[in-house]
Scaffold this active site. Structure first.
Site: not given
Ligand code: NDP
Length: 315
Positions: A139, A142-143
């Site tokens: 992701c 997300c990261d």
């Protein structure tokens, strides 16, 4: 768990990610006494991420597993009945709807809220699993932030990979993109954008041989599948974007789905083609896939369920 028992409930929620717990919070507050089965990964995909910085309400960010504990506690405090167990089979042919848990217990429900999520597909190599959360991620949204100014790699050639490569290109110094064929599957417009981005470097006919690093990602060894030539590239992050699989298999005989298995809902609602069965979260969303959007659709499902039960005189 009691074997071969039958239990009647008003609202059954299947799944325990942001969608399932949000549905549980709303359904409990509306006195619908929801029973929620958590599935094989209580808390869902956020339990395998690290820091979550984009969930509103947490100005300093929060760890994914901790966020999901908050969701769970809030649902519990509102009175939701949260249980371990996996829905293994359903029968939506007549009401009350039947859902079997762990192939043993039968739940009969007036309304069902599906929040079973989706699972990222992985390449299946050992180093990918070992370094998951230590530089390997599925992701970018997300990261990606953790790799600001660094070199990263991404594997995949669909719209998701294209979108994530573009997202990463705004944060990272170079994005090395590995495509296993000599063309991309992504839509033309996304391909053009990727190819016209100076710091995305494309590698055609290229497969991941190994992700390198002991404690965290330090590089990746790739192989050209035409020439068998190996190439090592130093990167700090390795993103896998080869698609998601919605966890919808057990519903396929009953619910309308798209060709990839995402449950179809009536636009602007959580309603499926079966009256009284609602879908929320990633199992019905292949575009946004965010915790906050999943939570929003979980809320919608509980409100839709309440309206449905009231109309039927069941609540
Ligand atoms: P897709 O299934 O479309 O693409 C997956 C990609 O991963 C393919 O290019 C495939 O390669 C590649 N791949 C699969 N397995 C491997 C592997 N083992 N090694 C290397 N590469 C691999 O998934 P997406 O998640 O990209 O998209 C899913 C759906 O959602 C699509 O319909 C897409 O259009 C849609 N979508 C739309 C968006 C939008 O409109 N904004 C955003 C994101 C997704 P190959 O091509 O060789 O099979």
């Amino acid at each position: 768990m009691e074997k071969n028992t039958v239990e009647k409930v008003q609202v059954l929620i299947i799944g325990s990610g942001p969608a399932g717990y949000s549905a549980a919070i709303y359904a409990s507050r509306a006195n619908m006494n929801p029973v929620l089965y958590q599935g094989i990964q209580p808390g869902g995909q956020l339990t395998i991420t690290t820091e979550v910085e984009n969930y509103p309400g947490f100005p300093d960010g929060i760890q994914g597993p901790e966020l999901m504990i908050h969701f769970e506690k809030q649902a519990q405090r509102m009175g939701a009945d949260l249980r371990y167990g996996l829905a293994t089979k359903v029968d939506f042919s007549s009401t009350p709807y039947k859902v079997w848990i762990d192939d043993e217990k039968l739940i009969e429900a007036d309304a069902v809220i599906i929040a079973t999520g989706a699972s990222a597909k992985w390449l299946g190599i050992e180093s990918e699993q070992r370094l998951n959360g230590y530089g390997v991620s599925a992701c970018a949204v997300c990261d990606g932030f953790f790799f600001r100014g660094k070199e990263v790699a991404i594997v995949g050639a669909g719209d998701t990979a294209a979108e994530e490569a573009l997202y990463l290109s705004k944060l990272c110094s170079t994005v090395h993109m590995f495509i296993r064929r000599d063309e991309m599957r992504a839509s033309k417009i996304m391909q053009d954008r990727v190819m016209n981005t100076a710091n995305i470097k494309m590698y055609w006919n290229t497969e991941t041989d190994e992700i390198l690093g002991e404690k965290s990602v330090e590089g990746v060894r790739v192989k050209n599948n035409q020439t068998n030539e190996l190439n090592t590239i130093p990167v700090k992050g390795f993103f896998v974007a080869i698609g998601h699989t919605p966890n919808s298999e057990i519903f396929k005989d009953w619910l309308h789905m798209d060709e990839a298995g995402y449950v179809k809902t009536i636009p602007g609602t959580s309603k499926t083609n079966v009256e009284g069965v609602f879908a929320s979260g990633d199992v019905q969303d292949k575009i946004y896939r965010q915790a906050v959007t999943a939570a929003g659709t979980g809320c919608m499902a509980a409100l839709d369920a309440e309206r449905y039960l009231s109309e039927k005189g069941l609540h």
